[in-house]
Design a protein around this motif. Structure first.
Motif, PDB file in Angstrom:
ATOM      1  N   VAL A 138      22.726  62.802  79.421  1.00 47.07           N
ATOM      2  CA  VAL A 138      23.827  63.969  80.022  1.00 47.07           C
ATOM      3  C   VAL A 138      24.340  63.653  81.287  1.00 47.07           C
ATOM      4  CG1 VAL A 138      24.057  66.462  80.394  1.00 47.07           C
ATOM      5  CG2 VAL A 138      22.558  65.273  78.201  1.00 47.07           C
ATOM      6  N   GLU A 139      25.237  63.037  81.486  1.00 46.91           N
ATOM      7  CA  GLU A 139      25.840  63.018  82.917  1.00 46.91           C
ATOM      8  C   GLU A 139      27.244  62.459  82.723  1.00 46.91           C
ATOM      9  OE1 GLU A 139      24.106  59.000  81.904  1.00 46.91           O
ATOM     10  OE2 GLU A 139      22.985  60.911  82.381  1.00 46.91           O
ATOM     11  N   ALA A 140      28.289  62.702  83.570  1.00 44.79           N
ATOM     12  CA  ALA A 140      29.601  62.152  83.421  1.00 44.79           C
ATOM     13  C   ALA A 140      29.635  60.645  83.652  1.00 44.79           C
ATOM     14  CB  ALA A 140      30.541  62.985  84.430  1.00 44.79           C
ATOM     15  N   GLY A 141      30.481  60.214  82.983  1.00 42.22           N
ATOM     16  CA  GLY A 141      30.682  58.714  83.228  1.00 42.22           C
ATOM     17  C   GLY A 141      31.584  58.088  82.298  1.00 42.22           C
ATOM     18  N   PRO A 142      31.862  56.870  82.126  1.00 44.36           N
ATOM     19  CA  PRO A 142      32.805  56.086  81.361  1.00 44.36           C
ATOM     20  C   PRO A 142      32.247  56.264  79.844  1.00 44.36           C
ATOM     21  CG  PRO A 142      32.246  54.424  83.215  1.00 44.36           C
ATOM     22  CD  PRO A 142      31.294  55.789  83.230  1.00 44.36           C
TER      23      PRO A 142
ATOM     24  N   VAL B  71      28.850  79.001  84.373  1.00 45.11           N
ATOM     25  CA  VAL B  71      29.083  78.241  83.016  1.00 45.11           C
ATOM     26  C   VAL B  71      28.183  78.872  81.864  1.00 45.11           C
ATOM     27  CG1 VAL B  71      28.697  75.926  81.898  1.00 45.11           C
ATOM     28  CG2 VAL B  71      29.438  76.020  84.241  1.00 45.11           C
ATOM     29  N   ILE B  72      29.042  79.202  80.625  1.00 44.26           N
ATOM     30  CA  ILE B  72      28.339  79.862  79.752  1.00 44.26           C
ATOM     31  C   ILE B  72      28.515  78.965  78.440  1.00 44.26           C
ATOM     32  CG2 ILE B  72      29.184  82.142  80.737  1.00 44.26           C
ATOM     33  CD1 ILE B  72      31.514  82.105  78.423  1.00 44.26           C
TER      34      ILE B  72
ATOM     35  N   SER C 250      25.828  67.764  72.592  1.00 47.27           N
ATOM     36  CA  SER C 250      25.489  68.339  73.676  1.00 47.27           C
ATOM     37  C   SER C 250      26.440  69.749  73.523  1.00 47.27           C
ATOM     38  CB  SER C 250      25.596  67.877  74.777  1.00 47.27           C
ATOM     39  OG  SER C 250      24.814  66.444  75.109  1.00 47.27           O
ATOM     40  N   VAL C 251      26.456  70.516  72.517  1.00 43.47           N
ATOM     41  CA  VAL C 251      27.186  71.522  72.230  1.00 43.47           C
ATOM     42  C   VAL C 251      26.164  72.699  72.264  1.00 43.47           C
ATOM     43  CG1 VAL C 251      28.915  73.021  70.836  1.00 43.47           C
ATOM     44  CG2 VAL C 251      28.879  70.528  70.890  1.00 43.47           C
TER      45      VAL C 251
ATOM     46  N   ALA D 155      23.957  73.350  85.606  1.00 43.12           N
ATOM     47  CA  ALA D 155      23.880  74.525  84.716  1.00 43.12           C
ATOM     48  C   ALA D 155      24.103  73.930  83.037  1.00 43.12           C
ATOM     49  CB  ALA D 155      25.219  75.296  84.909  1.00 43.12           C
ATOM     50  N   ILE D 156      24.541  72.846  82.920  1.00 49.29           N
ATOM     51  CA  ILE D 156      24.793  72.106  81.632  1.00 49.29           C
ATOM     52  C   ILE D 156      23.288  71.743  81.079  1.00 49.29           C
ATOM     53  CG2 ILE D 156      25.519  70.141  80.383  1.00 49.29           C
ATOM     54  CD1 ILE D 156      28.084  70.393  82.217  1.00 49.29           C
TER      55      ILE D 156
END
Length: 451
Positions: free
Chosen positions: A55-59, A73-74, A90-91, A40-41
């Motif tokens: 664009v991915e989660a990580g350290p 997710v909005i 990434s806003v 969704a992001i």
């Protein structure tokens, strides 16, 4: 790109994790992003025309999402942590939710994360929203001035185009570097002195504007001096008046007394005090800014006042002997000092037994929100460094004063805050309510014991 909500520093208290917020047309929750949120992001970022690289989660990469009542997710906002610095990225907000404050709430959440990490600065890159960032407190900086940690990060190095404007939000308390802050204040008030000497109203200070107006840096108090009082003073003395009160009218000065003005500026309070103490009295003015001292001495000569002396020095180390003055006055200057205890100790030292402390200053009621304390321009504008009322009382008592009184002379409301916050790079509409009733001009009295 479309749908991007730039970062802001003028913000209300951030929502806590999982806190529910209302927006026109619905409610939503802001929470940390989960792995299942990233499809969704990516969809939100693609719709907004924002890059998906990295664009991915990580350290060192953290995201928050806004989720509506149905679990969709909005909105999203990301933060990259690089050494001691953060990069906002990434806003984006889903089209039907734009314009409802969701993006601003997400950015506030990311700034709260920056503060929680103890970072000293936040950067942003933009190709389209420089003006928006500036209104919210970011300042454009040269690309080469960004720290190596930011210059070498992927977003800076190759994701965003080289034409992107680099903006910076200072997160470090100016008081952490007293010498740098002192130099900034000296330069700002030196410029104010030059404006006054050139026949223009000084525009930086607590009262740096015409009566009833608002200065570039802080709140102004209208009609501090009546027309009769200042009629015979040089115009430059009034033009350089940057105070938040009129201590000469409230200090009950008497014939023959010796008076000291802390941070005497262009000399208006020294000259008015000299009239009150008469030819048998004397008034000293101490200021650290050469341009202000030059202006004050010129004003004294033009006014034909003989019983005054202007001394260069700092109010934390007064160039006068012990027990040498009857009254210490000051007009919106003590708040500028990083070491206020030392200022009060010095005032106590130079006063004679039974001597009076009678100053006008900005005083805070309750805790001033941390973001305002970190604005260098709000230090120069007499707000960020102001003492909390109970702390002012405590410090005066601890250095030895008695009969301490703090009398409000004006309490600033949200509308006052809106007027001066725009001059210091904060979004007035976003943050003015936080300052409503928090800041006041006050007359502070105390006495040195006789014994």
């Amino acid at each position: 790109g479309a749908g991007v909500v730039p970062g802001c520093c003028g913000r209300p208290v951030p929502l806590g994790v999982g806190a529910r917020a209302s927006a026109p047309g619905g409610t939503y929750v802001i929470r940390p992003a989960r792995a299942s949120d990233f499809p969704a992001i990516e969809g939100l970022l693609s719709a907004a025309g924002l890059p998906l690289d990295g664009v991915e989660a990580g350290p060192g990469r953290e995201y928050s999402v806004a989720v509506d009542e149905g679990g969709e997710v909005i909105g999203v906002a990301g933060l990259g942590v690089y050494g001691r610095y953060g990069l906002l990225r990434s806003v984006a907000v889903e089209v039907s939710w734009r314009g409802r404050g969701v993006g601003a709430a997400l950015v506030r959440d990311r700034i709260a994360a920056v503060e929680a990490h103890g970072l000293v600065g936040l950067y942003a890159l933009t190709t389209t929203a420089e003006g928006y960032f500036r209104r919210l407190g970011f300042e454009p900086v040269a690309r080469e001035s960004a720290p190596a940690e930011i210059r070498e990060c992927p977003e800076f190095a190759h994701v965003c185009p080289s034409t992107a404007v680099v903006l910076h939000l200072e997160l470090e308390d100016p008081a952490a570097d007293p010498e740098r802050l002192k130099q900034a204040i000296r330069e700002r008030y030196g410029a104010a002195a030059r404006e006054a000497a050139a026949g223009r109203l000084a525009t930086c200070g607590c009262g740096g504007a015409s009566a009833g107006g608002v200065g570039e840096c802080g709140p102004a108090v209208p009609e501090l001096y009546d027309d009769h009082e200042v009629a015979s003073l040089p115009p430059a003395a009034l033009a350089a008046s940057l105070g938040c009160g009129n201590p000469t009218a409230l200090a009950d000065l008497r014939e023959g007394e010796v008076v000291l003005d802390l941070g005497s500026g262009g000399g208006i309070d020294v000259l008015l005090s000299a009239r009150r103490v008469g030819p048998t009295g004397k008034v000293y003015g101490v200021d650290m800014t050469e341009e202000m001292l030059e202006l004050a001495r010129k004003n004294a000569r033009e006014a034909g006042v003989q019983n005054v002396e202007f001394l260069q020095g700092e109010i934390e180390a007064l160039p006068l002997p012990d027990a040498s003055v009857d009254v210490v006055i000051s007009n919106c200057v003590i708040n500028l000092s990083v070491d206020k205890r030392r200022v009060l100790e010095e005032a106590f030292r130079v006063l004679k037994p039974g001597g009076r402390f009678a100053v006008s200053d900005i005083v805070v009621r309750g805790a001033l929100p941390a973001p305002f304390r970190r604005r260098e321009k709000l230090w120069a504008g007499c707000v960020a460094g102001a003492l909390e009322e109970s702390e002012f009382r405590r410090l005066l008592a601890e250095v030895g004063f008695e009969a301490v009184e703090i009398e409000p002379t004006r309490v600033y409301r949200a509308e006052d805050a809106r007027a001066f916050l725009g001059h210091v790079g904060l979004d007035p509409e976003a943050v003015a309510a936080e300052l409503d009733g928090c800041i006041m001009s006050a007359f502070v009295r105390a006495r040195k014991p006789v014994a």
